[in-house]
Scaffold this motif. Structure first.
Motif, PDB file in Angstrom:
ATOM      1  N   SER A 184      -5.870  -3.446   2.818  1.00 23.80           N
ATOM      2  CA  SER A 184      -6.825  -2.568   3.493  1.00 23.80           C
ATOM      3  C   SER A 184      -7.217  -1.413   2.590  1.00 23.80           C
ATOM      4  CB  SER A 184      -6.235  -2.027   4.795  1.00 23.80           C
ATOM      5  OG  SER A 184      -5.210  -1.101   4.517  1.00 23.80           O
ATOM      6  N   ARG A 185      -8.425  -0.960   2.819  1.00 23.84           N
ATOM      7  CA  ARG A 185      -8.940   0.241   2.168  1.00 23.84           C
ATOM      8  C   ARG A 185      -9.790   0.929   3.215  1.00 23.84           C
ATOM      9  NH1 ARG A 185     -13.757   0.966  -0.296  1.00 23.84           N
ATOM     10  NH2 ARG A 185     -14.166  -1.259  -0.407  1.00 23.84           N
ATOM     11  N   VAL A 186      -9.640   2.234   3.337  1.00 27.36           N
ATOM     12  CA  VAL A 186     -10.394   2.973   4.342  1.00 27.36           C
ATOM     13  C   VAL A 186     -11.275   3.999   3.638  1.00 27.36           C
ATOM     14  CG1 VAL A 186     -10.277   4.394   6.411  1.00 27.36           C
ATOM     15  CG2 VAL A 186      -8.536   2.643   6.021  1.00 27.36           C
ATOM     16  N   TRP A 237       0.256  -0.249  12.138  1.00 26.88           N
ATOM     17  CA  TRP A 237       1.181   0.687  11.500  1.00 26.88           C
ATOM     18  C   TRP A 237       0.515   1.414  10.336  1.00 26.88           C
ATOM     19  CZ3 TRP A 237       1.952  -0.313   6.371  1.00 26.88           C
ATOM     20  CH2 TRP A 237       1.753  -1.620   5.939  1.00 26.88           C
ATOM     21  N   ALA A 238       1.136   2.516   9.969  1.00 26.88           N
ATOM     22  CA  ALA A 238       0.695   3.284   8.800  1.00 26.88           C
ATOM     23  C   ALA A 238       1.936   3.817   8.099  1.00 26.88           C
ATOM     24  CB  ALA A 238      -0.207   4.437   9.213  1.00 26.88           C
ATOM     25  N   GLU A 239       1.909   3.777   6.777  1.00 24.37           N
ATOM     26  CA  GLU A 239       2.953   4.369   5.932  1.00 24.37           C
ATOM     27  C   GLU A 239       2.355   5.587   5.258  1.00 24.37           C
ATOM     28  OE1 GLU A 239       6.196   3.697   4.862  1.00 24.37           O
ATOM     29  OE2 GLU A 239       6.443   1.922   6.114  1.00 24.37           O
ATOM     30  N   LEU A 240       3.049   6.698   5.323  1.00 20.50           N
ATOM     31  CA  LEU A 240       2.579   7.901   4.670  1.00 20.50           C
ATOM     32  C   LEU A 240       3.771   8.689   4.138  1.00 20.50           C
ATOM     33  CD1 LEU A 240       1.627  10.593   7.277  1.00 20.50           C
ATOM     34  CD2 LEU A 240       2.545   8.421   7.963  1.00 20.50           C
ATOM     35  N   PHE A 288      -1.999   0.997   5.524  1.00 26.35           N
ATOM     36  CA  PHE A 288      -2.196   0.607   6.907  1.00 26.35           C
ATOM     37  C   PHE A 288      -1.934  -0.881   7.050  1.00 26.35           C
ATOM     38  CE2 PHE A 288      -4.929   4.244   6.200  1.00 26.35           C
ATOM     39  CZ  PHE A 288      -4.638   5.047   7.296  1.00 26.35           C
ATOM     40  N   GLY A 289      -1.538  -1.292   8.244  1.00 25.86           N
ATOM     41  CA  GLY A 289      -1.331  -2.713   8.483  1.00 25.86           C
ATOM     42  C   GLY A 289      -1.557  -3.077   9.936  1.00 25.86           C
ATOM     43  N   ARG A 329       6.980   5.742   8.383  1.00 22.30           N
ATOM     44  CA  ARG A 329       6.187   4.691   9.018  1.00 22.30           C
ATOM     45  C   ARG A 329       5.903   5.085  10.473  1.00 22.30           C
ATOM     46  NH1 ARG A 329       5.766  -1.317   8.017  1.00 22.30           N
ATOM     47  NH2 ARG A 329       5.226  -2.222  10.013  1.00 22.30           N
ATOM     48  N   LEU A 330       4.634   5.024  10.838  1.00 19.22           N
ATOM     49  CA  LEU A 330       4.194   5.241  12.209  1.00 19.22           C
ATOM     50  C   LEU A 330       3.707   3.896  12.740  1.00 19.22           C
ATOM     51  CD1 LEU A 330       2.086   8.488  11.664  1.00 19.22           C
ATOM     52  CD2 LEU A 330       4.462   8.336  12.411  1.00 19.22           C
TER      53      LEU A 330
END
Length: 185
Positions: free
Chosen positions: A86-88, A132-135, A100-101, A2-3
């Protein structure tokens, strides 16, 4: 992995703004959302639910276009904004690997609260946001710097919109008499 990135800003509002009138403005979430987001791309999809399709923008050579579903809820004197989905577009196969959040709070404050600039009076808007982003951990080395840049650009954009569009919309609403002339949100 998580970033996360956080941002907090305070926006001074011109007279006739008061914390009470700012609270009335924020209490109907469509009003501040139209100051933060392009009104033509924002749609209300339920009592507290909204969808938004961002304009395309570039991050490190990628052209991205976020589609988000938000919940906006006025509770105990604070407007809470939470991204539900979300969808990018533009991420290709990465879309399935990333999440993403965004969570934000908008709070009306008085200059007398002591939290604002010395000698200032009147109303202030305090905005706090967490993006935030989870990857996958294996992707963090390659994608992490680009994602951090994207999160920073998102928070920069939101902060500008707080100081510009949201401020203009709130001040205009209050100058027009607020709730008495509230035919258009």
């Amino acid at each position: 992995m998580r970033l996360e990135q956080r941002r907090r800003c305070r926006v001074a509002l011109d007279s006739p703004a008061t914390p009470e009138r700012l609270a009335l403005f924020l209490s109907r979430p469509i009003r501040p959302l139209r100051g933060l987001l392009h009104a033509d791309r924002l749609r209300q999809s339920g009592p507290v639910l909204y969808t938004y399709i961002s304009r395309p923008y570039g991050v490190a050579g990628w052209t991205l276009q976020p589609h988000v579903r938000l919940e906006a809820r006025w509770q105990e004197g604070v407007l809470h904004l939470t991204q539900l989905e979300s969808r990018v577009e533009g991420l290709g196969e990465w879309q399935q690997r990333l999440q993403f959040g965004l969570e934000a709070r908008l709070t009306p404050l008085s200059g007398a609260d002591g939290a604002c600039a010395e000698g200032a009076s009147g109303a202030f808007l305090e905005a706090e946001a967490l993006a935030w982003a989870e990857l996958p951990a294996a992707a963090a080395v390659v994608a992490g710097p680009v994602i951090n840049l994207g999160l920073q650009q998102l928070l920069d954009r939101l902060e500008r919109r707080c100081h510009q569009g949201l401020r203009r919309r709130a001040e205009g609403w209050m100058r027009r008499g607020g709730i008495q002339n509230d035919a258009i949100p």
